[in-house]
Design a protein around this motif. Sequence first.
Motif, PDB file in Angstrom:
ATOM      1  N   VAL A  48       0.830  -1.206   0.000  1.00  0.00           N
ATOM      2  CA  VAL A  48       0.000   0.000   0.000  1.00  0.00           C
ATOM      3  C   VAL A  48       0.864   1.255   0.000  1.00  0.00           C
ATOM      4  O   VAL A  48       0.701   2.154  -0.826  1.00  0.00           O
ATOM      5  N   VAL A  49       1.800   1.312   0.944  1.00  0.00           N
ATOM      6  CA  VAL A  49       2.572   2.535   1.115  1.00  0.00           C
ATOM      7  C   VAL A  49       3.516   2.771  -0.060  1.00  0.00           C
ATOM      8  O   VAL A  49       3.634   3.885  -0.570  1.00  0.00           O
ATOM      9  N   THR A  50       4.193   1.712  -0.509  1.00  0.00           N
ATOM     10  CA  THR A  50       5.181   1.892  -1.572  1.00  0.00           C
ATOM     11  C   THR A  50       4.551   2.467  -2.834  1.00  0.00           C
ATOM     12  O   THR A  50       5.098   3.383  -3.461  1.00  0.00           O
ATOM     13  N   HIS A  51       3.398   1.919  -3.213  1.00  0.00           N
ATOM     14  CA  HIS A  51       2.768   2.388  -4.454  1.00  0.00           C
ATOM     15  C   HIS A  51       2.426   3.866  -4.371  1.00  0.00           C
ATOM     16  O   HIS A  51       2.822   4.666  -5.222  1.00  0.00           O
ATOM     17  N   HIS A  52       1.682   4.247  -3.337  1.00  0.00           N
ATOM     18  CA  HIS A  52       1.199   5.622  -3.265  1.00  0.00           C
ATOM     19  C   HIS A  52       2.331   6.607  -2.994  1.00  0.00           C
ATOM     20  O   HIS A  52       2.365   7.690  -3.587  1.00  0.00           O
ATOM     21  N   VAL A  53       3.242   6.244  -2.098  1.00  0.00           N
ATOM     22  CA  VAL A  53       4.339   7.170  -1.803  1.00  0.00           C
ATOM     23  C   VAL A  53       5.233   7.354  -3.025  1.00  0.00           C
ATOM     24  O   VAL A  53       5.702   8.466  -3.308  1.00  0.00           O
ATOM     25  N   THR A  54       5.467   6.281  -3.757  1.00  0.00           N
ATOM     26  CA  THR A  54       6.259   6.407  -4.986  1.00  0.00           C
ATOM     27  C   THR A  54       5.600   7.368  -5.963  1.00  0.00           C
ATOM     28  O   THR A  54       6.259   8.249  -6.544  1.00  0.00           O
ATOM     29  N   ALA A  57      -5.834   8.563  -1.665  1.00  0.00           N
ATOM     30  CA  ALA A  57      -5.966   7.138  -1.980  1.00  0.00           C
ATOM     31  C   ALA A  57      -5.158   6.287  -1.009  1.00  0.00           C
ATOM     32  O   ALA A  57      -5.595   5.212  -0.592  1.00  0.00           O
ATOM     33  N   ALA A  58      -3.968   6.784  -0.632  1.00  0.00           N
ATOM     34  CA  ALA A  58      -3.139   6.055   0.336  1.00  0.00           C
ATOM     35  C   ALA A  58      -3.853   5.961   1.678  1.00  0.00           C
ATOM     36  O   ALA A  58      -3.866   4.910   2.329  1.00  0.00           O
ATOM     37  N   ILE A  59      -4.447   7.076   2.103  1.00  0.00           N
ATOM     38  CA  ILE A  59      -5.180   7.066   3.372  1.00  0.00           C
ATOM     39  C   ILE A  59      -6.348   6.088   3.301  1.00  0.00           C
ATOM     40  O   ILE A  59      -6.630   5.346   4.251  1.00  0.00           O
TER      41      ILE A  59
END
Length: 416
Positions: free
Chosen positions: A203-209, A241-243
């Motif tokens: 989850v985090v890697t996709h959105h943060v990237t 979206a990440a949240i």
Amino acid sequence: MTVTGMPARVRRRWAAGRWQRFDVTNWFVALGPLLLAAAFVPAFHAHGTQVGGVPDRPYDLLAVVAIVLQCLPLTVCRRWPVTVLALVSAGFAVDQLRGYHSLAGTAFAFALLGVGSRLDDHRRATVLGLSLAYVPLAVALARLGSGEPASEFVMFYLACALVWWIGSRLRSARIAQAEHRRRVAEETREAERTRIARELHDVVTHHVTAMVVQAEAARYLTAAPDRLEEALTAVTATGRAAIGDLRQLLDLLDPGHGAPAGSPGSGRLHDLVERTRRAGQPVEFTEEFAEERAAGEAARDADLVAYRVVRESLTNALKYAHGVDTTVRVRHGEKETTVEVGTRASGPRGRSPGGSGRGLAGLRERVVDTLGGEFTAGREPGGRFVVRAAIPVKAPVPATPSTPGPASVPAPGGPS
């Protein structure tokens, strides 16, 4: 539970589990009073255990005391095993020395069995003390009795040792079962921690990237307010979206945390591709649906995993092949959902769009090990990196395991 109709292998496993869980002292609460009552039935007088050949004697007040000492302590054998063994042994010694030979003498064997199965501390000291106490008892019985040979006393001692050994085996089996349960619980916790870490990574890697790429692009758009506003809007949308995905993960870990998590369907795939495009990654997206498309929970599970495959692949493309043409093809078939995500080679020294491989390893576990599908990821001869997955709509039913497997925690993007 009935074992009728079970295969032989299952029956053996069931019987082994029953043996390991068996605790003989659970029956002593009823056995003690039952032996006490039976010992006073006239038909059972002088029909108990007899060692040494001491002549029979009618019951008197001391006989009542000996019978009570042998029977009633059995009811608390589970809690105070050493005390119970001492009281029963004293009652048994009186019973034999006085020649009552009551049915209550049978309680001595049950006490040995129960204490052997329940005693955890000072086992060797207990065996040594009981053995030493038997020596003067045997000498006294030999003098009071009718001259029984020494072999009779040895055989009685060996019989008692056998009963103690059986109790020890019950104890070992119970400890092994408890250790097995502890180990399975620990493995389950470790597996769940790994799964949760993997979900957070996905989850985090996709959105943060995506946010990092969009923010970097916005630095060069200060002279174009319209495009800068669009880039900042994309960053905001990606953060929301990440949240949302993190909230879904919390909802699945703690059902009372909030509203039930939704299922990412076709609409979320389009949103995912669109966010990736706004991050500067050119993506060609194709999605097809079979006419006889299956419905139900199994189909939704397959779609969830397909979403995860696309998301991980696009995340890697953003990180390691930013700006390189990427194609996404998803087909929701009748029996399986197929996914193909390809990224054109970005140069001989470009990093692999497959990334570190941790996310792809997690996807391979879900697709192949959990759902029984197919999964490949790697470079093709032309240098194009391709991720392919064939996800069955209905997962195969696994064979009955010999030990319980760890429970799985589903993820906001799909089942784990």
